[in-house]
Write an enzyme that holds these catalytic residues in place. Structure first.
Site: not given
Ligand code: SAH
Length: 249
Positions: A93
């Protein structure tokens, strides 16, 4: 609308970071701006200038080495205020968005007051989980893509954050055995907020999540649990997140 944290903005002094980060620098001296620590501090100053005000969140962003969570080929962009690819069509993010969500989740608590238990849905590479680890006593983070769950585990290991626990699974059902949570932050956008997550919020707790709308845009939504069967909803900024998906892979 909930008010953002009412902490006055102060000049941001250099902070100790992970062990060894400041080892060779005399106390009080500024790091060179092109060092990793210097770039991190410049990013945090920019985020404060853009409106992040909560000193606890700014300190947390200053402490966590974002370069440790991106591919070495992208290391030169680790302190740009942008989302970056982490593989599997997912992204780390944007720092401003991480800061904004955590500022909203803290609900204006004073800087020294930590949240007790927080849940993150969407671990990705583990960056936000590490930032959460600076402002909460216990962090639980869940990821549905096994390869990213493993990546986050290996990214977090050297940081030795004993208060961050990673789970593999579908975060839309939350972690009922670990709740209730004082804060829940969702890092992927669904069209609705799963009731399971709202149920795992402690009364007095707050959930912050991007919610997708029919017109293709997304809005940050803030939900306060005000009673056993009462939740209050407010909307904040327009955002852009990867989609919240069901099941695991
Ligand atoms: N928190 C991260 C952002 C990751 S992007 C950071 O520190 O930058 C969002 C993430 O959410 C992705 O890895 C995606 O696979 C995950 N995601 C999407 N749907 C999800 C779900 N139902 N349960 C768990 N993770 C999910």
């Amino acid at each position: 609308m909930p008010r953002p944290a009412s902490v006055t903005r102060a000049s941001l002094p250099p902070q100790p970071s992970f062990p060894g980060a400041n080892a060779t620098r005399p106390p009080g001296a500024r790091p060179p701006v092109d060092s990793v620590q210097g770039r991190r501090e410049r990013l945090v100053r920019d985020l404060a200038a853009r409106g992040l005000q909560d000193l606890a969140v700014l300190d947390a962003l200053r402490t966590v080495p974002r370069d440790a969570f991106v591919d070495p080929a992208l290391a030169s962009r680790a302190y740009d205020d942008t989302a970056l690819p982490i593989g599997h069509e997912q992204t780390i993010s944007q720092p401003f968005t991480v800061g904004r969500m955590l500022e909203l989740m803290r609900q204006g608590r004073p800087p020294g007051q930590r949240l007790a238990r927080v849940l993150e849905v969407g671990t990705g590479c583990g960056y936000q989980a590490a930032v959460l680890g600076q402002i909460a006593d216990m962090v639980f983070s869940i990821e549905r893509i096994r390869a990213l769950h493993e990546l986050a585990r290996s990214n977090l290991r050297p940081l030795r954050l004993a208060n961050v626990r990673l789970h593999f699974g579908d975060g839309r059902v939350g972690l009922p055995h670990e709740g209730p949570f004082d804060g829940i932050v969702v890092a992927a956008a669904g069209f609705e907020l799963p009731q399971e997550l709202l149920d795992q919020l402690r009364v007095g707790g707050r959930l912050v999540a991007p919610v997708a709308r029919g017109d293709g845009r997304q809005r940050l939504v803030v939900i306060d649990r005000t009673g056993r069967a009462d939740w209050q909803r407010a909307e904040a900024d327009d955002v852009h997140f990867v989609p919240l998906r069901s099941g695991t892979t």
